[in-house]
Design a protein around this motif. Structure first.
Motif, PDB file in Angstrom:
ATOM      1  N   LEU A 317       0.818  -1.264  -0.103  1.00 42.66           N
ATOM      2  CA  LEU A 317      -0.018  -0.055  -0.094  1.00 42.66           C
ATOM      3  C   LEU A 317       0.952   1.100   0.071  1.00 42.66           C
ATOM      4  CD1 LEU A 317      -3.032   0.347  -0.082  1.00 42.66           C
ATOM      5  CD2 LEU A 317      -2.239  -1.869   0.363  1.00 42.66           C
ATOM      6  N   ASN A 318       2.134   1.234   0.425  1.00 43.88           N
ATOM      7  CA  ASN A 318       3.022   2.149   0.305  1.00 43.88           C
ATOM      8  C   ASN A 318       3.563   2.537  -0.972  1.00 43.88           C
ATOM      9  OD1 ASN A 318       2.895   2.802   3.219  1.00 43.88           O
ATOM     10  ND2 ASN A 318       5.321   2.997   3.333  1.00 43.88           N
ATOM     11  N   LEU A 319       3.407   1.747  -1.999  1.00 44.62           N
ATOM     12  CA  LEU A 319       3.880   1.804  -3.404  1.00 44.62           C
ATOM     13  C   LEU A 319       2.794   2.514  -4.126  1.00 44.62           C
ATOM     14  CD1 LEU A 319       5.790  -1.354  -3.626  1.00 44.62           C
ATOM     15  CD2 LEU A 319       6.836   0.688  -3.280  1.00 44.62           C
ATOM     16  N   ARG A 320       2.941   3.818  -4.307  1.00 45.80           N
ATOM     17  CA  ARG A 320       1.838   4.677  -4.662  1.00 45.80           C
ATOM     18  C   ARG A 320       2.193   5.632  -5.938  1.00 45.80           C
ATOM     19  NH1 ARG A 320      -3.232   3.274  -3.001  1.00 45.80           N
ATOM     20  NH2 ARG A 320      -3.005   2.189  -1.316  1.00 45.80           N
ATOM     21  N   GLY A 321       1.331   5.717  -7.037  1.00 40.90           N
ATOM     22  CA  GLY A 321       1.447   6.467  -7.971  1.00 40.90           C
ATOM     23  C   GLY A 321       1.383   8.048  -7.704  1.00 40.90           C
ATOM     24  N   LEU A 322       2.451   8.542  -7.224  1.00 33.07           N
ATOM     25  CA  LEU A 322       2.376   9.953  -6.582  1.00 33.07           C
ATOM     26  C   LEU A 322       3.127  11.028  -7.145  1.00 33.07           C
ATOM     27  CD1 LEU A 322       2.165   9.051  -2.705  1.00 33.07           C
ATOM     28  CD2 LEU A 322       0.314   9.684  -4.324  1.00 33.07           C
ATOM     29  N   GLY A 323       4.176  10.745  -7.817  1.00 33.48           N
ATOM     30  CA  GLY A 323       4.757  11.718  -8.467  1.00 33.48           C
ATOM     31  C   GLY A 323       6.496  11.770  -8.421  1.00 33.48           C
ATOM     32  N   ARG A 324       6.889  12.764  -7.503  1.00 32.21           N
ATOM     33  CA  ARG A 324       8.097  13.232  -7.379  1.00 32.21           C
ATOM     34  C   ARG A 324       9.106  11.985  -7.080  1.00 32.21           C
ATOM     35  NH1 ARG A 324       9.308  18.605  -7.982  1.00 32.21           N
ATOM     36  NH2 ARG A 324       7.438  19.946  -8.073  1.00 32.21           N
ATOM     37  N   LYS A 325      10.311  12.345  -7.176  1.00 34.99           N
ATOM     38  CA  LYS A 325      11.333  11.294  -6.870  1.00 34.99           C
ATOM     39  C   LYS A 325      11.538  11.137  -5.419  1.00 34.99           C
ATOM     40  CE  LYS A 325      16.290  10.357  -7.436  1.00 34.99           C
ATOM     41  NZ  LYS A 325      17.609  10.693  -8.090  1.00 34.99           N
ATOM     42  N   SER A 326      11.194  12.256  -4.722  1.00 31.45           N
ATOM     43  CA  SER A 326      11.563  12.565  -3.371  1.00 31.45           C
ATOM     44  C   SER A 326      10.473  11.492  -2.446  1.00 31.45           C
ATOM     45  CB  SER A 326      11.155  13.825  -2.976  1.00 31.45           C
ATOM     46  OG  SER A 326       9.834  14.266  -3.205  1.00 31.45           O
ATOM     47  N   ARG A 474      -6.087  23.988  -8.629  1.00 33.30           N
ATOM     48  CA  ARG A 474      -5.640  24.315  -9.915  1.00 33.30           C
ATOM     49  C   ARG A 474      -4.314  24.078 -10.311  1.00 33.30           C
ATOM     50  NH1 ARG A 474      -9.466  28.273 -11.622  1.00 33.30           N
ATOM     51  NH2 ARG A 474     -11.502  27.881 -10.385  1.00 33.30           N
ATOM     52  N   THR A 475      -3.626  23.742  -9.213  1.00 31.46           N
ATOM     53  CA  THR A 475      -2.239  23.688  -9.509  1.00 31.46           C
ATOM     54  C   THR A 475      -1.874  22.111  -9.804  1.00 31.46           C
ATOM     55  OG1 THR A 475      -1.603  25.233  -7.710  1.00 31.46           O
ATOM     56  CG2 THR A 475       0.262  23.734  -8.542  1.00 31.46           C
ATOM     57  N   PHE A 476      -2.751  21.190  -9.191  1.00 32.43           N
ATOM     58  CA  PHE A 476      -2.542  20.013  -9.404  1.00 32.43           C
ATOM     59  C   PHE A 476      -3.684  18.993 -10.101  1.00 32.43           C
ATOM     60  CE2 PHE A 476      -0.180  20.894  -5.410  1.00 32.43           C
ATOM     61  CZ  PHE A 476       1.240  20.613  -5.940  1.00 32.43           C
ATOM     62  N   PRO A 477      -3.663  18.027 -10.755  1.00 35.61           N
ATOM     63  CA  PRO A 477      -4.742  17.463 -11.357  1.00 35.61           C
ATOM     64  C   PRO A 477      -5.651  16.793 -10.298  1.00 35.61           C
ATOM     65  CG  PRO A 477      -2.759  16.053 -11.450  1.00 35.61           C
ATOM     66  CD  PRO A 477      -2.170  17.290 -10.667  1.00 35.61           C
ATOM     67  N   ALA A 478      -6.299  17.783 -10.000  1.00 40.63           N
ATOM     68  CA  ALA A 478      -7.544  17.571  -8.995  1.00 40.63           C
ATOM     69  C   ALA A 478      -8.342  16.194  -9.024  1.00 40.63           C
ATOM     70  CB  ALA A 478      -8.436  18.768  -8.592  1.00 40.63           C
ATOM     71  N   GLY A 556       2.819  20.188  -2.646  1.00 41.82           N
ATOM     72  CA  GLY A 556       3.946  20.713  -3.719  1.00 41.82           C
ATOM     73  C   GLY A 556       5.212  20.072  -3.145  1.00 41.82           C
ATOM     74  N   HIS A 557       5.474  19.484  -2.127  1.00 40.47           N
ATOM     75  CA  HIS A 557       6.624  18.636  -1.791  1.00 40.47           C
ATOM     76  C   HIS A 557       6.648  17.642  -2.647  1.00 40.47           C
ATOM     77  CE1 HIS A 557       8.283  20.659   1.791  1.00 40.47           C
ATOM     78  NE2 HIS A 557       7.118  21.084   2.197  1.00 40.47           N
ATOM     79  N   PHE A 558       5.666  16.674  -3.075  1.00 41.26           N
ATOM     80  CA  PHE A 558       5.890  15.537  -4.013  1.00 41.26           C
ATOM     81  C   PHE A 558       4.851  15.291  -5.039  1.00 41.26           C
ATOM     82  CE2 PHE A 558       2.993  15.068  -0.081  1.00 41.26           C
ATOM     83  CZ  PHE A 558       2.084  14.676  -0.600  1.00 41.26           C
ATOM     84  N   LEU A 559       3.928  16.131  -5.291  1.00 47.68           N
ATOM     85  CA  LEU A 559       3.071  16.085  -6.457  1.00 47.68           C
ATOM     86  C   LEU A 559       3.537  17.057  -7.573  1.00 47.68           C
ATOM     87  CD1 LEU A 559      -0.458  16.121  -5.202  1.00 47.68           C
ATOM     88  CD2 LEU A 559       1.011  14.038  -5.992  1.00 47.68           C
ATOM     89  N   VAL A 560       3.690  16.661  -8.717  1.00 47.15           N
ATOM     90  CA  VAL A 560       3.796  17.286  -9.777  1.00 47.15           C
ATOM     91  C   VAL A 560       3.147  18.301 -10.362  1.00 47.15           C
ATOM     92  CG1 VAL A 560       4.953  17.210 -12.312  1.00 47.15           C
ATOM     93  CG2 VAL A 560       5.834  15.435 -10.651  1.00 47.15           C
ATOM     94  N   PRO A 561       3.143  19.389 -10.555  1.00 41.06           N
ATOM     95  CA  PRO A 561       2.186  20.545 -10.936  1.00 41.06           C
ATOM     96  C   PRO A 561       1.814  20.282 -12.430  1.00 41.06           C
ATOM     97  CG  PRO A 561       3.813  21.707  -9.849  1.00 41.06           C
ATOM     98  CD  PRO A 561       4.262  20.258 -10.126  1.00 41.06           C
ATOM     99  N   PRO A 566       3.322  26.933 -11.545  1.00 40.57           N
ATOM    100  CA  PRO A 566       4.493  26.983 -11.183  1.00 40.57           C
ATOM    101  C   PRO A 566       4.844  25.692 -10.266  1.00 40.57           C
ATOM    102  CG  PRO A 566       3.132  28.345  -9.870  1.00 40.57           C
ATOM    103  CD  PRO A 566       2.608  28.156 -10.920  1.00 40.57           C
ATOM    104  N   SER A 567       6.363  25.398 -10.271  1.00 38.26           N
ATOM    105  CA  SER A 567       6.536  24.107  -9.841  1.00 38.26           C
ATOM    106  C   SER A 567       7.249  24.227  -8.438  1.00 38.26           C
ATOM    107  CB  SER A 567       7.475  23.367 -10.638  1.00 38.26           C
ATOM    108  OG  SER A 567       8.143  22.080  -9.749  1.00 38.26           O
TER     109      SER A 567
END
Length: 569
Positions: A317-326, A474-478, A556-561, A566-567
């Motif tokens: 469950l921790n392996l998620r499609g979330l975005g950033r490398k961090s 609006r920043t992220f794909p809601a 913004g720490h982990f999702l890609v805008p 702005p990123s």
């Protein structure tokens, strides 16, 4: 299980990700249907419930709520104790835990995957893999696998490779990840069968002190079956000439002796095994953001605390499609402390360290720190009913600013979100919060609106902030990553009539007229709060209604805008 996505956000589907546990070498159609892992703890049931998998298991498993301990034929204090703070477990875990043999669990999961169009490759063995990050097609992992029925070798190209392939993990070996640990000389017996006994409450979890066989484990399983476990000492090994002499008749006779003075008769034996106890942990749980380990592939321990199956599910469950490398890098930092020891901040379960203590107690020995004691070990130890694991984002991702903004709620980020009953609008039927917060791979943003008569100004402000061009929605794909739910400490005949504004984020509203949910989460009805739940149900962030802009910093720490916004650096 969702695929991981590096630099993008994926919907709730398995996509471009090879999970090696689905490439089984054994023929599931003919292998033994009994034995192996059997205990599913309440927190794991919650996870499965949010995936619509728990109800089917509850139909075929055996729910256990109590535990008894015996010595010399009498019930005494000791043995299995259960962790406190059951009030934090909420509504769903009124069932303490579920006992069901692993083969039946696997069949249930396989059927569910088949319904979703996911195919399990039976009789397939991983041979090798290569990783080429510069691959132009976006599938940098190439896996070589062999069909064991026709001996044909074939290739699979994938974005990510997850090795959930057990303690002897091929993925871990090929990745060159060290597996460090300790193997004891202790051997345990586990035997499943249909039994008759004079022991009181035989369909209850029980433990029995034995001077010759350690602490006896007695577990009621599905379909009227019982699992009995005991220590097979060095003296017993010598008695029967080593492991070669351990037959079904031997384990049956020793089980009967171990249970004395209670009488025991086996009407049928379905399965038995003898195994050594080893605690080990992988040096790391992922390689170059592409190769991940889960379950026994990255940590092993005894069955004494029944953590293996549960921790494996939690890792998936921790392996998620979330975005950033961090965020991908946080998997190692989240899971390894959970498997090995307690977090210095959250003081959660020491799975590996505790297992060493528990396995020694079960084996009739004192841990090193108790050496020198001469009385009979009482075997008092705690089994945490939730299989607690630290599941929050790392400090670099979940900053101090979000640990609990201004005491908005008594629930802290990094804690499990407790369940509680709500009321549906219109029909006024009860519904559980966890039923509402289905696991669809999205962040559940729950607006605790309080009593709108008292929090009206804050609700108006929240409505305006979410509609602003600078809103995080609006920043992220809601639509792909957020789902809004609103709870009001009031009830009525219509959503807008009660709330005073349209439902936030296009989500649904539920009534909490008696303020049970608000009280459970420690939210004041005159102030309200916003609680963000990660897709796995753990609280990720808590902010006041009037500071919804802080969610933009959090995500913004982990999702890609989305393109054109702005990123965050």
């Amino acid at each position: 299980m969702q695929a991981l996505s590096h630099g993008s956000v994926l919907p709730h589907v398995i996509l471009s990700c090879l999970l090696i546990s689905w490439t089984e070498q054994e023929n599931k159609a003919t292998m033994v249907h009994y034995g192996r892992a059997s205990t599913i703890w309440p927190r794991t049931l919650e996870i499965l419930d949010q995936l619509d998998l728990a109800e089917g298991l509850l139909q075929i498993g055996f729910a256990t709520r109590d535990a008894l301990h015996f010595r010399d034929g009498h019930r005494i204090v000791g043995g299995f104790l259960f962790a406190t703070r059951m009030d934090k477990l909420g509504v769903f875990p009124t069932v303490t835990f579920l006992q069901i043999r692993q083969r039946r669990t696997e069949e249930h999961f396989t059927a569910a995957l088949k319904d979703q169009g996911t195919h399990q490759h039976i009789r397939t063995r991983l041979e090798s893999f290569t990783l080429e990050e510069s691959a132009e097609n976006g599938y940098p992992v190439t896996v070589q696998a062999r069909n064991l029925d026709n001996n044909e070798l074939f290739e699979i190209k994938t974005k990510y490779l997850i090795g959930a392939d057990g303690a002897h993990s091929t993925v871990r070996s090929l990745a060159g990840i060290a597996f460090n640990g300790e193997r004891t000389t202790t051997r345990w017996i586990r035997i499943d069968g249909v039994v008759k006994t004079t022991m009181p409450n035989p369909r209850c979890l029980c433990s029995i002190d034995s001077k010759s066989h350690g602490q006896i484990l007695w577990v009621p399983l599905d379909n009227g079956v019982t699992r009995i476990g005991y220590v097979f000492s060095q003296e017993l090994l010598e008695k029967y000439g080593g492991l070669e002499g351990v037959t079904e008749k031997v384990v049956e006779e020793e089980a009967i002796l171990a249970l004395q003075p209670f009488k025991l008769e086996f009407l049928a034996i379905h399965w038995f095994t003898t195994y050594g106890v080893k605690q080990a942990i992988a040096e790391k749980f992922f390689v170059q953001d592409r190769i991940f380990l889960a379950g026994d592939a990255c940590h092993t321990h005894s069955s004494g605390a029944a953590q293996g199956l549960n921790t494996g599910i939690h890792e998936c469950l921790n392996l998620r499609g979330l975005g950033r490398k961090s965020l991908l890098e946080s998997y190692n930092e989240e899971r390894k402390p959970s498997a090995q020891k307690a977090s210095s901040y959250f003081n959660l379960n020491r799975v590996i360290d505790n297992d060493k203590t528990i396995s020694m107690l079960i084996s009739g020995k004192y841990p090193p720190r108790f050496q020198g004691r001469t009385e009979h070990p009482r075997y008092d130890f705690i089994v945490l009913p939730m299989s607690e694991n630290i599941l929050l984002c790392t400090r670099d991702i979940l900053t101090e600013n979000f640990l609990n903004a201004e005491g908005t709620s008594t629930i802290m980020p990094g804690e499990r979100g407790p369940d509680v009953y709500l009321t549906c609008v219109g029909i006024a039927t009860p519904i559980r919060l966890h039923q509402v917060l289905k696991n669809e791979g999205k962040f559940n943003i729950v607006v605790f609106a309080g009593n709108p008569l008292l929090s009206h100004a804050a609700l108006e402000g929240l409505n305006s902030a979410l509609a602003a061009p600078t809103s995080f929605t609006r920043t992220f794909p809601a639509e792909r990553v957020f789902r809004f739910t609103t709870l009001t400490a009031a009830a009525g005949d219509g959503v807008t009539d009660v709330l005073g504004v349209p439902p936030f984020g296009g989500g649904c509203l539920y009534f909490d007229a008696e303020s049970r949910a608000h009280a459970m989460y420690g939210v004041e009805v005159n102030r309200g709060a916003i609680v963000v739940f990660r897709p796995d149900g753990w609280v990720g962030c808590v902010v006041p209604l009037e500071k919804v802009d802080q969610l933009g910093n959090y995500f913004g720490h982990f999702l890609v805008p989305v393109s054109g916004t702005p990123s965050r650096p």
